[in-house]
Motif scaffolding. Structure first.
Motif, PDB file in Angstrom:
ATOM      1  N   TYR A 128       5.866 -62.439  23.603  1.00 53.25           N
ATOM      2  CA  TYR A 128       6.416 -61.261  22.936  1.00 53.25           C
ATOM      3  C   TYR A 128       7.841 -61.035  23.448  1.00 53.25           C
ATOM      4  N   LEU A 129       8.755 -60.847  22.518  1.00 52.87           N
ATOM      5  CA  LEU A 129      10.160 -60.578  22.839  1.00 52.87           C
ATOM      6  C   LEU A 129      10.546 -59.266  22.164  1.00 52.87           C
ATOM      7  N   PRO A 130      10.051 -58.132  22.703  1.00 48.35           N
ATOM      8  CA  PRO A 130      10.316 -56.840  22.056  1.00 48.35           C
ATOM      9  C   PRO A 130      11.603 -56.201  22.560  1.00 48.35           C
ATOM     10  N   ASP A 131      12.190 -55.368  21.717  1.00 51.55           N
ATOM     11  CA  ASP A 131      13.256 -54.464  22.142  1.00 51.55           C
ATOM     12  C   ASP A 131      12.639 -53.222  22.764  1.00 51.55           C
ATOM     13  N   PHE A 132      13.402 -52.567  23.616  1.00 52.74           N
ATOM     14  CA  PHE A 132      13.165 -51.162  23.916  1.00 52.74           C
ATOM     15  C   PHE A 132      14.510 -50.480  23.678  1.00 52.74           C
ATOM     16  N   LYS A 133      14.676 -49.978  22.457  1.00 50.35           N
ATOM     17  CA  LYS A 133      15.977 -49.521  21.986  1.00 50.35           C
ATOM     18  C   LYS A 133      16.350 -48.137  22.473  1.00 50.35           C
ATOM     19  N   TYR A 134      15.380 -47.223  22.457  1.00 50.88           N
ATOM     20  CA  TYR A 134      15.699 -45.815  22.649  1.00 50.88           C
ATOM     21  C   TYR A 134      14.772 -45.147  23.662  1.00 50.88           C
ATOM     22  N   ALA A 135      15.380 -44.378  24.551  1.00 48.93           N
ATOM     23  CA  ALA A 135      14.640 -43.378  25.314  1.00 48.93           C
ATOM     24  C   ALA A 135      14.887 -41.995  24.726  1.00 48.93           C
ATOM     25  N   ASP A 136      15.933 -41.878  23.920  1.00 45.92           N
ATOM     26  CA  ASP A 136      16.356 -40.624  23.313  1.00 45.92           C
ATOM     27  C   ASP A 136      15.719 -40.479  21.929  1.00 45.92           C
ATOM     28  N   VAL A 167      11.514 -58.102  27.781  1.00 42.33           N
ATOM     29  CA  VAL A 167      11.947 -56.905  27.060  1.00 42.33           C
ATOM     30  C   VAL A 167      13.469 -56.878  26.967  1.00 42.33           C
ATOM     31  N   ARG A 168      13.973 -56.662  25.760  1.00 42.27           N
ATOM     32  CA  ARG A 168      15.417 -56.590  25.528  1.00 42.27           C
ATOM     33  C   ARG A 168      15.877 -55.137  25.387  1.00 42.27           C
ATOM     34  N   HIS A 169      17.082 -54.890  25.899  1.00 42.53           N
ATOM     35  CA  HIS A 169      17.720 -53.593  25.637  1.00 42.53           C
ATOM     36  C   HIS A 169      19.182 -53.826  25.285  1.00 42.53           C
ATOM     37  N   LEU A 170      19.594 -53.312  24.128  1.00 39.62           N
ATOM     38  CA  LEU A 170      20.967 -53.410  23.654  1.00 39.62           C
ATOM     39  C   LEU A 170      21.724 -52.135  24.016  1.00 39.62           C
ATOM     40  N   ILE A 171      22.806 -52.287  24.770  1.00 42.10           N
ATOM     41  CA  ILE A 171      23.656 -51.142  25.107  1.00 42.10           C
ATOM     42  C   ILE A 171      24.459 -50.758  23.865  1.00 42.10           C
ATOM     43  N   GLN A 173      23.851 -42.784  28.321  1.00 38.36           N
ATOM     44  CA  GLN A 173      22.698 -42.073  28.873  1.00 38.36           C
ATOM     45  C   GLN A 173      21.392 -42.598  28.290  1.00 38.36           C
ATOM     46  N   ASN A 174      21.406 -42.962  27.016  1.00 41.26           N
ATOM     47  CA  ASN A 174      20.208 -43.543  26.417  1.00 41.26           C
ATOM     48  C   ASN A 174      19.807 -44.816  27.157  1.00 41.26           C
ATOM     49  N   SER A 175      20.777 -45.654  27.501  1.00 40.63           N
ATOM     50  CA  SER A 175      20.479 -46.896  28.218  1.00 40.63           C
ATOM     51  C   SER A 175      19.979 -46.627  29.628  1.00 40.63           C
ATOM     52  N   LEU A 176      20.618 -45.692  30.322  1.00 39.82           N
ATOM     53  CA  LEU A 176      20.166 -45.357  31.676  1.00 39.82           C
ATOM     54  C   LEU A 176      18.729 -44.858  31.652  1.00 39.82           C
ATOM     55  N   ASP A 177      18.431 -43.993  30.698  1.00 37.92           N
ATOM     56  CA  ASP A 177      17.077 -43.435  30.600  1.00 37.92           C
ATOM     57  C   ASP A 177      16.067 -44.496  30.161  1.00 37.92           C
ATOM     58  N   ARG A 207      33.119 -51.711  19.757  1.00 37.50           N
ATOM     59  CA  ARG A 207      32.240 -52.397  20.700  1.00 37.50           C
ATOM     60  C   ARG A 207      32.057 -51.523  21.936  1.00 37.50           C
ATOM     61  N   ILE A 208      31.115 -51.886  22.793  1.00 31.12           N
ATOM     62  CA  ILE A 208      30.941 -51.093  24.008  1.00 31.12           C
ATOM     63  C   ILE A 208      32.119 -51.349  24.946  1.00 31.12           C
ATOM     64  N   ALA A 209      32.469 -50.325  25.712  1.00 33.73           N
ATOM     65  CA  ALA A 209      33.551 -50.437  26.687  1.00 33.73           C
ATOM     66  C   ALA A 209      33.027 -51.087  27.958  1.00 33.73           C
ATOM     67  N   LEU A 210      33.939 -51.742  28.685  1.00 32.67           N
ATOM     68  CA  LEU A 210      33.549 -52.388  29.936  1.00 32.67           C
ATOM     69  C   LEU A 210      32.960 -51.372  30.904  1.00 32.67           C
ATOM     70  N   ALA A 211      33.522 -50.180  30.961  1.00 34.15           N
ATOM     71  CA  ALA A 211      33.011 -49.156  31.875  1.00 34.15           C
ATOM     72  C   ALA A 211      31.582 -48.755  31.506  1.00 34.15           C
ATOM     73  N   GLU A 212      31.278 -48.715  30.208  1.00 37.43           N
ATOM     74  CA  GLU A 212      29.912 -48.397  29.772  1.00 37.43           C
ATOM     75  C   GLU A 212      28.943 -49.482  30.234  1.00 37.43           C
ATOM     76  N   PHE A 213      29.334 -50.732  30.004  1.00 33.72           N
ATOM     77  CA  PHE A 213      28.484 -51.831  30.448  1.00 33.72           C
ATOM     78  C   PHE A 213      28.253 -51.779  31.957  1.00 33.72           C
ATOM     79  N   GLU A 214      29.313 -51.588  32.715  1.00 37.03           N
ATOM     80  CA  GLU A 214      29.192 -51.604  34.182  1.00 37.03           C
ATOM     81  C   GLU A 214      28.292 -50.488  34.676  1.00 37.03           C
ATOM     82  N   GLN A 215      28.358 -49.323  34.049  1.00 39.74           N
ATOM     83  CA  GLN A 215      27.492 -48.214  34.462  1.00 39.74           C
ATOM     84  C   GLN A 215      26.023 -48.558  34.231  1.00 39.74           C
TER      85      GLN A 215
END
Length: 312
Positions: free
Chosen positions: A156-164, A213-217, A223-227, A262-270
């Motif tokens: 199984y290769l599922p996403d976990f997209k949202y905590a929000d 499990v995959r998660h796309l930033i 905050q959604n990704s952190l959560d 696209r996502i910012a480098l600072a977002e990715f690093e966080q």
């Protein structure tokens, strides 16, 4: 070939209950005939999935989630694809197996065609093609359907997209996504355990069973990704294999203004720093510099015979 499951369709959590065999259409936008946009050896998955010979991907038309930011929008939202029989798909996958030595059969967003996929796997096994059957999914799955897949699916290769929940509603029309996806992941892990390459010392190279499990930033949604990462850690622990992706690329107009970039480098690093601080032991990471190199290779155009330039 008709399947009774389409007569009152409850394959996904939306449970539209339409009669697809009679031509009715539910949220996924597809009827009872299997429509496919592409079948081929794909090299854009994680290393233990693509390996050296590629993953035998089957990209279905339609989608039970229909995210407004989907990079596969041509097939998920615009329904590009051709009607194919089970026999034809089996024949094409058989050719890929013998000619390209693909490592697995990879069903991409197959929820609304689960009965077809199960028949495809059965026929492949009858032909002594016993490579792993991989279900590459959104995470928004019914546990009851996953239990039917148990003897069929290997990986199984599922996403976990949202905590929000509000973001899930805004982008994918499913406020219940976080709870539904966590229950689905628990069932997948009960069935198959963690991806098996991490069960050996040294780790294996090609996956044959388990869950990744995959998660796309998403841009502007740190905050959604952190959560999301925190929820995965609390529910399943540090040994859960995670694929952290930075490949978001704007394609279609989206209801959230930040999604036009696209996502910012600072977002990715966080987000990356948070994953590391949680202590996940098995982490695949798509770093932004790698993303820029790969995005033209693996940003698909399903109007072409070969949608992915990186597969040529």
């Amino acid at each position: 070939m008709k399947f009774k499951e389409y007569e009152r369709c409850e394959l996904c959590p939306r449970r539209c209950r339409v009669n697809r065999n009679a031509g009715e259409i539910g949220f996924c936008g597809e009827g009872a005939e299997m429509r496919i946009a592409s079948i081929g050896a794909h090299f854009g998955e994680e290393p233990p999935i693509s390996g050296t010979n590629g993953s035998g991907t089957v990209f279905f038309s339609g989608c039970s989630l229909q995210c407004s930011f989907c990079q596969n929008y041509q097939i998920s939202l615009q329904h590009l694809g051709d009607v194919m029989s089970v026999d034809r798909v089996v024949a094409e996958l058989t050719n890929l197996y013998y000619q390209r030595s693909i490592h697995n059969v990879n069903f991409v967003t197959p929820d609304h065609f689960f009965p077809h996929t199960m028949q495809i796997v059965r026929q492949l096994r009858e032909h002594d093609i016993n490579i792993p059957a991989l279900y590459n999914m959104s995470g928004y799955e019914r546990v009851a359907m996953l239990r039917q897949l148990e003897p069929i699916a290997d990986i199984y290769l599922p996403d976990f997209k949202y905590a929000d929940k509000a973001l899930a509603e805004q982008l994918s029309h499913c406020r219940d996504y976080p709870a539904v996806a966590l229950d689905a992941l628990a069932e997948m892990l009960r069935q198959k355990g963690m991806l098996d390459i991490f069960r050996t010392d040294p780790p294996g190279e090609i996956a044959t069973q388990g869950v990744l499990v995959r998660h796309l930033i998403l841009p502007g949604q740190t905050q959604n990704s952190l959560d999301a990462l925190t929820a995965l850690f609390v529910e399943f622990g540090k040994r859960l294999p995670i694929s952290l992706m930075s490949q978001y690329h704007p394609t279609q107009p989206c209801p959230v203004s930040s999604f036009d970039r696209r996502i910012a480098l600072a977002e990715f690093e966080q987000v990356y720093d948070h994953a590391m601080s949680l202590g996940f032991e098995h982490l695949f990471v798509q770093f932004p510099e790698e993303r820029r190199k790969e995005e033209l290779e693996f940003l698909p155009d399903f109007s072409k015979e070969q949608p992915f330039a990186g597969n040529t």
